[in-house]
Design a protein around this motif. Structure first.
Motif, PDB file in Angstrom:
ATOM      1  N   ALA A 223     -17.112  37.327  36.748  1.00  0.00           N
ATOM      2  CA  ALA A 223     -18.392  37.124  37.428  1.00  0.00           C
ATOM      3  C   ALA A 223     -18.338  37.498  38.899  1.00  0.00           C
ATOM      4  O   ALA A 223     -19.332  37.340  39.615  1.00  0.00           O
ATOM      5  CB  ALA A 223     -18.835  35.667  37.283  1.00  0.00           C
ATOM      6  N   ASN A 224     -17.214  37.996  39.371  1.00  0.00           N
ATOM      7  CA  ASN A 224     -17.055  38.306  40.791  1.00  0.00           C
ATOM      8  C   ASN A 224     -17.091  39.809  41.026  1.00  0.00           C
ATOM      9  O   ASN A 224     -16.497  40.584  40.268  1.00  0.00           O
ATOM     10  CB  ASN A 224     -15.738  37.739  41.323  1.00  0.00           C
ATOM     11  N   LYS A 225     -17.770  40.201  42.110  1.00  0.00           N
ATOM     12  CA  LYS A 225     -17.840  41.592  42.510  1.00  0.00           C
ATOM     13  C   LYS A 225     -17.674  41.671  44.018  1.00  0.00           C
ATOM     14  O   LYS A 225     -18.165  40.817  44.752  1.00  0.00           O
ATOM     15  CB  LYS A 225     -19.189  42.212  42.124  1.00  0.00           C
TER      16      LYS A 225
ATOM     17  N   SER B 216     -21.591  33.764  47.339  1.00  0.00           N
ATOM     18  CA  SER B 216     -21.730  35.115  47.859  1.00  0.00           C
ATOM     19  C   SER B 216     -21.766  35.091  49.385  1.00  0.00           C
ATOM     20  O   SER B 216     -22.286  34.158  49.998  1.00  0.00           O
ATOM     21  CB  SER B 216     -23.001  35.758  47.313  1.00  0.00           C
ATOM     22  N   PHE B 217     -21.216  36.139  50.001  1.00  0.00           N
ATOM     23  CA  PHE B 217     -21.211  36.207  51.457  1.00  0.00           C
ATOM     24  C   PHE B 217     -21.001  37.642  51.902  1.00  0.00           C
ATOM     25  O   PHE B 217     -20.548  38.500  51.139  1.00  0.00           O
ATOM     26  CB  PHE B 217     -20.121  35.308  52.055  1.00  0.00           C
ATOM     27  N   ASN B 218     -21.321  37.887  53.178  1.00  0.00           N
ATOM     28  CA  ASN B 218     -21.060  39.152  53.846  1.00  0.00           C
ATOM     29  C   ASN B 218     -20.020  38.923  54.939  1.00  0.00           C
ATOM     30  O   ASN B 218     -19.934  37.829  55.510  1.00  0.00           O
ATOM     31  CB  ASN B 218     -22.335  39.730  54.468  1.00  0.00           C
ATOM     32  N   GLU B 219     -19.267  39.964  55.249  1.00  0.00           N
ATOM     33  CA  GLU B 219     -18.224  39.847  56.255  1.00  0.00           C
ATOM     34  C   GLU B 219     -18.145  41.152  57.030  1.00  0.00           C
ATOM     35  O   GLU B 219     -18.137  42.236  56.445  1.00  0.00           O
ATOM     36  CB  GLU B 219     -16.891  39.548  55.570  1.00  0.00           C
TER      37      GLU B 219
ATOM     38  N   ASP C 123     -19.992  39.077  45.885  1.00  0.00           N
ATOM     39  CA  ASP C 123     -20.910  38.358  45.001  1.00  0.00           C
ATOM     40  C   ASP C 123     -20.091  37.703  43.909  1.00  0.00           C
ATOM     41  O   ASP C 123     -19.397  38.390  43.153  1.00  0.00           O
ATOM     42  CB  ASP C 123     -21.935  39.312  44.367  1.00  0.00           C
ATOM     43  N   GLY C 124     -20.161  36.400  43.847  1.00  0.00           N
ATOM     44  CA  GLY C 124     -19.372  35.715  42.827  1.00  0.00           C
ATOM     45  C   GLY C 124     -19.823  34.298  42.603  1.00  0.00           C
ATOM     46  O   GLY C 124     -20.507  33.691  43.437  1.00  0.00           O
TER      47      GLY C 124
END
Length: 660
Positions: free
Chosen positions: A608-610, A646-649, A638-639
Motif C-alpha cells: 500500500a506504500n508508494k 502521506s507526506f511531502n519532503e 503515499d502510504g
C-alpha cells in the motif's frame, strides 16, 4: 562565537600569505620564503534547508557547516596540515562534532594537536576521537607514539546519553617492519573526572496520573513517581482548581514510587497531583497536564511517554590496558604469524569502595597508578593468525578470544565474551578466483550463563572472467546458530542460506551496440532462513531479489543510466510482499566540462506504500580551484502503513569549495 573568530582570522592570515607569495609583493627578500614556504588546502561551506509536511521530521530545518583544511610545507621536508570544522549541530550533539586540529608531518614522524584519531590496535586504542596532542616517531625500524587528551565531554543525562569528562593517555613503542616482522608494546590509561558532573541534584517526577487521565470517584488508582537523591518520606497532594489550592491525600509516605489511592470527590476537570519531599519542600513535581475526576465515568490512565532520565545512572569509569601486537614471518613472508593481545583492568564505578590489598604482594608504585575497588575486574583478549601464502594458493587459520570481563575505554566498540576459530582459503587459477572460509563462534566462556550459543558460518565464492567484457561471480553463505539450552522457551535453532549470482557486461562503444549501451549488470540473490525454535515454529523466510542496471552513452556530453529492482518475500508462508523500484538518471557536461548537471527520477512501490523522488543537481567550476554545487530533492510518499501517513519532503543544499 570565539571559534568563528579564530576560524576567520586563521583563514585571512593563510590566504594573505599565499596571495603575497604568488604575487611576490614582498620583494626580492621574499624569494627565499617563497621557495621554501608553500601553503595549499581547501576551504568551503555547506548550507542545507529541509522541510516536510510530516509531523516526524527526519532532519533539522536548517544546517550549516564551515571547513578549513590548509597544509603548510616547509623546506619540502615538513608538512603541517590543519583541520577546522564548525557546524550548527556542533555542541548540540551529545559529543561535540566541531573539530580543530593541526597535524605536521615530516619524513620520519608526525605531530597531532587539537582533534585527531590514531590506531594502536583493535583491543587497546582504536576508533575514538581525541582532543589533545600526540606524536608519532618512526626513524628506520624504530617506532614510538604517544597521545593524550579528552575523549568525552561531560554531558548530564542517563545511562545512554550521559557521560563524565574522560581523559586518556596512550603510548606505543616498537621495532621492526610491519610488512615483515615487528613487535609493538602498548599502554593505555583512561579515567573519568568525577567532579565533571554534579549528581547531587534532587528531583521528583510524577509519572501518573500525569494529564488527560479520567478517574472515576470510588475507584482505586495507583499514583506513581520517580525520585533521585531524595531521602525520607514524601507528601502527596491533589489540586482540583488547576493548582490554586491543594488538599492532602497522604503525608509521610515511604518514597517507594507508588501509592494506591481511592479517588474522592468532588468532580473536576482541572485536577493535578503534587508530590513533594517531606525533608525538603522545595523538591516537588506536578502533573504535566490537567486530568479529570467524575462520577459514573470509566477510569482511563494515559500512558506516560516522557523520557524519564535517571541522572545518577551514568557512572565514572577507569581503565588500564597493556597490549602487544606484532608479526613474525619466514621465507619472504610465505609463512607468517600475527598476534594481537591485551590485558585490561577496568573499574565500572570510581565511587565504589577501595579494596585493601597487601602491599607486600603488589609493588606500591602499582597501587599508586591504579587503585582497585569493589567494582574492579581484570581480563584479557587476544587474536592470532597463522598464514601461508604461495603464488596461486593462500590460507589463514585464526583463533580469537575476548573474555567476558575485558573492556577498553580506548575503543569505540568491542564485543566481548566471544571465542572464534576461522579458516580462510583462496585459490587462483588463470582467470578464476575461488575462496572458501569457515568460522565458528561461541560465547559463555566462563560458564556463567545458563547456556552457550554457537554460530557456524560457511562462505564460498567464485569469480571468473568468462570473456573479455564478461565477469561473473557466484557466492554462497550458510549460517547455523544453536544453543544447548534445556528449556524450550530459550532454545535456539536457526538456519540461514544466501545464494548470490552476479554478471557484469562491459561493451566497447564502437562495437555492435553502436556506442549506445556501455554496460549491463544483472544480479540475483536468494535468501532463505528457518527458525526452528520451539516458540517460533514454522518461522520461515524466503526472499528473491533481482536487480538490473544499464548505462548508456547518448553523446559526448550526455550519458544516462537505468536501474530496476524487484524483491519478493514471504514470512511464515502467509505474510507475502512484493517491492519494485525504478531509477532513471541523466548526467550532462557543458562549457568544457565546467558545468556538470544531473537529473534523477525514482519510484518505489510496496503493497500500500508508494514513493516518488525527483532530484536535480548542478555543479559549476568557477575556476580551476573553485566549485559551487546546488542540489534540490523532492520526495512524495503515499502510504497507509507508515505512522505519519502521506507526506511531502523537500531538501535543498548549497556547497562551495575553494582549493588553494
Amino acid at each position: 562565537m570565539r571559534l568563528y573568530i579564530i576560524f576567520i582570522s586563521v583563514f585571512i592570515l593563510m590566504f594573505s600569505i599565499s596571495l603575497f607569495a604568488q604575487q611576490g609583493i614582498w620583494g626580492e627578500g621574499y624569494n627565499f620564503i617563497k621557495r621554501n614556504f608553500k601553503i595549499s588546502g581547501e576551504i568551503g561551506g555547506y548550507g542545507e534547508y529541509y522541510t516536510t509536511t510530516s509531523e516526524y521530521a527526519r532532519r533539522p530545518n536548517n544546517t550549516g557547516r564551515l571547513f578549513f583544511r590548509p597544509t603548510i610545507s616547509l623546506f619540502n621536508l615538513i608538512q603541517i596540515p590543519f583541520e577546522f570544522l564548525i557546524s550548527t549541530e556542533g555542541s548540540s550533539a551529545r559529543q561535540d562534532i566541531n573539530q580543530f586540529g593541526i597535524n605536521p608531518r615530516w619524513s620520519w614522524g608526525s605531530l597531532h594537536l587539537g582533534d585527531f584519531s590514531t590506531e594502536y590496535s583493535k583491543y587497546t586504542l582504536s576508533g575514538i576521537l581525541i582532543r589533545g596532542g600526540g606524536i608519532d616517531i618512526n626513524p628506520g625500524n624504530f617506532r614510538f607514539s604517544t597521545a593524550a587528551g579528552f575523549t568525552k565531554r561531560a554531558v548530564p543525562g542517563g545511562a545512554q546519553d550521559g557521560s563524565f569528562k574522560r581523559f586518556l593517555f596512550a603510548s606505543k613503542i616498537g621495532y621492526g617492519n610491519e610488512s615483515v616482522s615487528y613487535l609493538d608494546l602498548i599502554f593505555v590509561r583512561a579515567k573519568d573526572e568525577i567532579s565533571s558532573l554534579d549528581q547531587s541534584h534532587k528531583s521528583i517526577t510524577v509519572l501518573s496520573p500525569n494529564g488527560r487521565d479520567v478517574l472515576n470517584i470510588g475507584s482505586v488508582v495507583t499514583i506513581t513517581w520517580n525520585s533521585y537523591n531524595v531521602g525520607g518520606a514524601v507528601k502527596i497532594e491533589i489540586s482540583r482548581d488547576g493548582g490554586a489550592t491543594f488538599e492532602l491525600i497522604a503525608d509521610k509516605q515511604p518514597n517507594v514510587g507508588f501509592y494506591n489511592w481511592t479517588v474522592t470527590g468532588p468532580a473536576t476537570f482541572e485536577a493535578l497531583i503534587k508530590i513533594s519531599s517531606v525533608e525538603d519542600s522545595t523538591v516537588f513535581d506536578l502533573s504535566d497536564n490537567f486530568f479529570s475526576i467524575g462520577s459514573g465515568v470509566q477510569t482511563t490512565i494515559v500512558p506516560n511517554t516522557n523520557n524519564i532520565v535517571n541522572q545518577n545512572a551514568v557512572v565514572p569509569q577507569e581503565n588500564l590496558v597493556l597490549g602487544a601486537k606484532g608479526r613474525i614471518s619466514f621465507l619472504r613472508s610465505a609463512i607468517s604469524f600475527d598476534f594481537d593481545a591485551a590485558g585490561s583492568v577496568y573499574t565500572r564505578d570510581l565511587r565504589a569502595q577501595e579494596i585493601n590489598i597487601d602491599s607486600s604482594k603488589i609493588p606500591s608504585f602499582v597501587l599508586k597508578i591504579y587503585k582497585p575497588r569493589i567494582s574492579t575486574n581484570y581480563d584479557f583478549a587476544f587474536n592470532t593468525a597463522l598464514g601461508l601464502r604461495f603464488s596461486s594458493f593462500s590460507t589463514k587459520v585464526g583463533y580469537r578470544r575476548i573474555q567476558p570481563g575485558y573492556n577498553s575505554l580506548g575503543t569505540s566498540y568491542l564485543h566481548n565474551d566471544i571465542q572464534e576459530i576461522s579458516v580462510m582459503n583462496n585459490i587462483t587459477i588463470l582467470n578464476v578466483n575461488l575462496n572458501l572460509s569457515y568460522i565458528r563462534q561461541t560465547d559463555n566462556l566462563l560458564k556463567q550463563k545458563s547456556f552457550t550459543t554457537a554460530r557456524n558460518i560457511i562462505t564460498a565464492g567464485i569469480n571468473a572472467r568468462i570473456l573479455k567484457g564478461w565477469t561473473t561471480t557466484i557466492s554462497g553463505n550458510v549460517l547455523l546458530m544453536t544453543n544447548n539450552s534445556k528449556k524450550d522457551s530459550t532454545r535456539i535453532n536457526f538456519r540461514s542460506y544466501v545464494l548470490n549470482l552476479n554478471n557484469n557486461f562491459v561493451f566497447d562503444p564502437k562495437g555492435f551496440t553502436k556506442g549506445l549501451i556501455r554496460s549491463i549488470n544483472l544480479n540475483y540473490s536468494l535468501q532463505s532462513s528457518d527458525n526452528r525454535s520451539y516458540l517460533l515454529k514454522n518461522n520461515t523466510t524466503l526472499v528473491h531479489s533481482v536487480n538490473l542496471g544499464l548505462s548508456f552513452v547518448i553523446s559526448n556530453e550526455l550519458s544516462s543510466s537505468f536501474s530496476a529492482g524487484f524483491v519478493s518475500s514471504s514470512i511464515f508462508d502467509t505474510v507475502k510482499s512484493f517491492t519494485h523500484n525504478y531509477t532513471l538518471s541523466f548526467q550532462h557536461k557543458a562549457f568544457s566540462n565546467k558545468l556538470n548537471s544531473s537529473l534523477s527520477l525514482s519510484s518505489a512501490f510496496n503493497n500500500a506504500n508508494k514513493s516518488y523522488r525527483a532530484s536535480v543537481s548542478s555543479g559549476y567550476n568557477i575556476a580551476d580551484s573553485d566549485n559551487i554545487t546546488l542540489s534540490i530533492s523532492f520526495l512524495r510518499f503515499d502510504g497507509k502503513t507508515f505512522r505519519g501517513g502521506s507526506f511531502n519532503e523537500l531538501l535543498t543544499y548549497l556547497t562551495y569549495n575553494h582549493r588553494f
